[in-house]
Design a protein around this motif. Sequence first.
Motif, PDB file in Angstrom:
ATOM      1  N   GLN A 178       0.812  -1.211   0.000  1.00  0.00           N
ATOM      2  CA  GLN A 178       0.000   0.000   0.000  1.00  0.00           C
ATOM      3  C   GLN A 178       0.850   1.268   0.000  1.00  0.00           C
ATOM      4  O   GLN A 178       0.463   2.284  -0.597  1.00  0.00           O
ATOM      5  CB  GLN A 178      -0.947   0.007   1.200  1.00  0.00           C
ATOM      6  N   THR A 179       1.995   1.227   0.647  1.00  0.00           N
ATOM      7  CA  THR A 179       2.864   2.409   0.653  1.00  0.00           C
ATOM      8  C   THR A 179       3.302   2.773  -0.757  1.00  0.00           C
ATOM      9  O   THR A 179       3.244   3.948  -1.168  1.00  0.00           O
ATOM     10  CB  THR A 179       4.093   2.162   1.543  1.00  0.00           C
TER      11      THR A 179
ATOM     12  N   ASN B  14       0.264   4.027  -2.765  1.00  0.00           N
ATOM     13  CA  ASN B  14      -0.077   5.421  -2.466  1.00  0.00           C
ATOM     14  C   ASN B  14       0.834   6.393  -3.204  1.00  0.00           C
ATOM     15  O   ASN B  14       0.436   7.515  -3.523  1.00  0.00           O
ATOM     16  CB  ASN B  14      -0.003   5.673  -0.964  1.00  0.00           C
TER      17      ASN B  14
ATOM     18  N   ALA C 263      -2.477   7.866  -4.300  1.00  0.00           N
ATOM     19  CA  ALA C 263      -3.423   8.293  -3.268  1.00  0.00           C
ATOM     20  C   ALA C 263      -3.750   9.774  -3.414  1.00  0.00           C
ATOM     21  O   ALA C 263      -3.004  10.552  -4.008  1.00  0.00           O
ATOM     22  CB  ALA C 263      -2.847   8.001  -1.886  1.00  0.00           C
TER      23      ALA C 263
ATOM     24  N   TYR D 140      -4.645  13.250  -1.225  1.00  0.00           N
ATOM     25  CA  TYR D 140      -4.506  13.880   0.083  1.00  0.00           C
ATOM     26  C   TYR D 140      -5.156  15.264   0.040  1.00  0.00           C
ATOM     27  O   TYR D 140      -5.218  15.918  -1.020  1.00  0.00           O
ATOM     28  CB  TYR D 140      -3.024  14.022   0.466  1.00  0.00           C
TER      29      TYR D 140
ATOM     30  N   LEU E   9      -4.883  11.728   4.352  1.00  0.00           N
ATOM     31  CA  LEU E   9      -5.238  10.798   3.289  1.00  0.00           C
ATOM     32  C   LEU E   9      -6.743  10.786   3.063  1.00  0.00           C
ATOM     33  O   LEU E   9      -7.521  10.610   3.999  1.00  0.00           O
ATOM     34  CB  LEU E   9      -4.759   9.384   3.645  1.00  0.00           C
TER      35      LEU E   9
ATOM     36  N   TYR F  76      -8.156   9.258  -0.223  1.00  0.00           N
ATOM     37  CA  TYR F  76      -8.335   7.984  -0.907  1.00  0.00           C
ATOM     38  C   TYR F  76      -6.979   7.302  -1.034  1.00  0.00           C
ATOM     39  O   TYR F  76      -5.996   7.942  -1.406  1.00  0.00           O
ATOM     40  CB  TYR F  76      -8.939   8.169  -2.306  1.00  0.00           C
ATOM     41  N   GLU F  77      -6.951   6.024  -0.720  1.00  0.00           N
ATOM     42  CA  GLU F  77      -5.717   5.267  -0.885  1.00  0.00           C
ATOM     43  C   GLU F  77      -5.443   5.003  -2.365  1.00  0.00           C
ATOM     44  O   GLU F  77      -6.369   4.998  -3.199  1.00  0.00           O
ATOM     45  CB  GLU F  77      -5.789   3.934  -0.130  1.00  0.00           C
TER      46      GLU F  77
ATOM     47  N   ARG G  80      -4.235  -0.475  -6.087  1.00  0.00           N
ATOM     48  CA  ARG G  80      -3.234  -1.536  -5.988  1.00  0.00           C
ATOM     49  C   ARG G  80      -3.130  -2.360  -7.265  1.00  0.00           C
ATOM     50  O   ARG G  80      -2.399  -3.347  -7.306  1.00  0.00           O
ATOM     51  CB  ARG G  80      -3.562  -2.434  -4.801  1.00  0.00           C
TER      52      ARG G  80
END
Length: 341
Positions: free
Chosen positions: A213-214, A217, A226, A228, A234, A236-237, A240
């Motif tokens: 996820q990092t 993002n 993502a 911000y 945050l 929305y992420e 993936r």
Amino acid sequence: MKLLQYSLLLFLLTLSLNGFSQETPTTPLTVELKPITVPIIVPTTLVIAKIQYRKPLISSHWIRKNIVGFDMNEISFSNWNAGGVSSISGLIKGEFTRIHTLEKSKWFNELIIRYGVNKQDGYAVRKSDDAIRFTSTFGYRKDTLSNWYHSAKFNFNTQFANGYNYPNPTAISKLFAPAYTFLGIGAEYFDKKKKLNFYISPLTMKNTLVLDQTLANQGAFGVTKAVYDLAGNLIYEGARSKTELGFLVTNSYKKEVVKNITMENRLSLYSDYINKFGNIDVDWELKFDLIVNQYVKANIGTHLIYDDDIKTAKEINGIQVAMGPKVQLKQILGVGLTYNF
């Protein structure tokens, strides 16, 4: 005296002839059969008969090939006036192939794995190579004279361990981040004698996975990053995964150019229909194997990658600054042991 002998012989002859020629009345013999009971004794010993069935020998349609190897490079300096850094590197690799062939169909499966590390004086162990590649292709042809197959192809690529842009300690890639899958249908030309393979697909789905996820993002490897707010919170992420639909061409060719030197070429070209059609992703490997004997082999090769979705990064004043896509080039030179089974 002689007369007496002759008379006796004549008497015996006469008696013999009368005995054979006379009729002797015979009385018929009547035999009466009566049922009788005979006791049967059954033995109590149990006899077991063992019947061994031997399977008929059936020729297998599978062709199996396994190659594992270990390459090692080392350089060491001691009081060397010209200077230098001692280093040692190792690479573990494996190629596993399974091919199922019938008169009109062919199913090709290949798994390639590589993992290499490098250690230099003053630095920790660093990764030098990392790859997991699986390819499966099924083809069907109308007759046995043609080398063209109606084919479906699946391809999967990822890596084992984290990757870093040294000396930055932050991981820029991980297991399944990224991972690429290709699934499509098309036509394949396969010449077994020339070891030539050419595949063209007008309809191939490419899926890019970034399961960390990092990294997702950050929008790594082309996924949607993502969102911000102005305060840095945050909203929305990042996505993936990313799905594309495009055109795929692959080629592989293997040939012994001179005695004990084999060249292997692998090329993959992909272009997405929706996003920047005509912008081609390139994955090209060229390798030369120099065979010393059955177990010792040297290899020289290059690996070139260009993907518009992979952005480079450059550290400026301690800050990682995103740059545009660039041609990625890797050169390989190694000597090691191989084992076929």
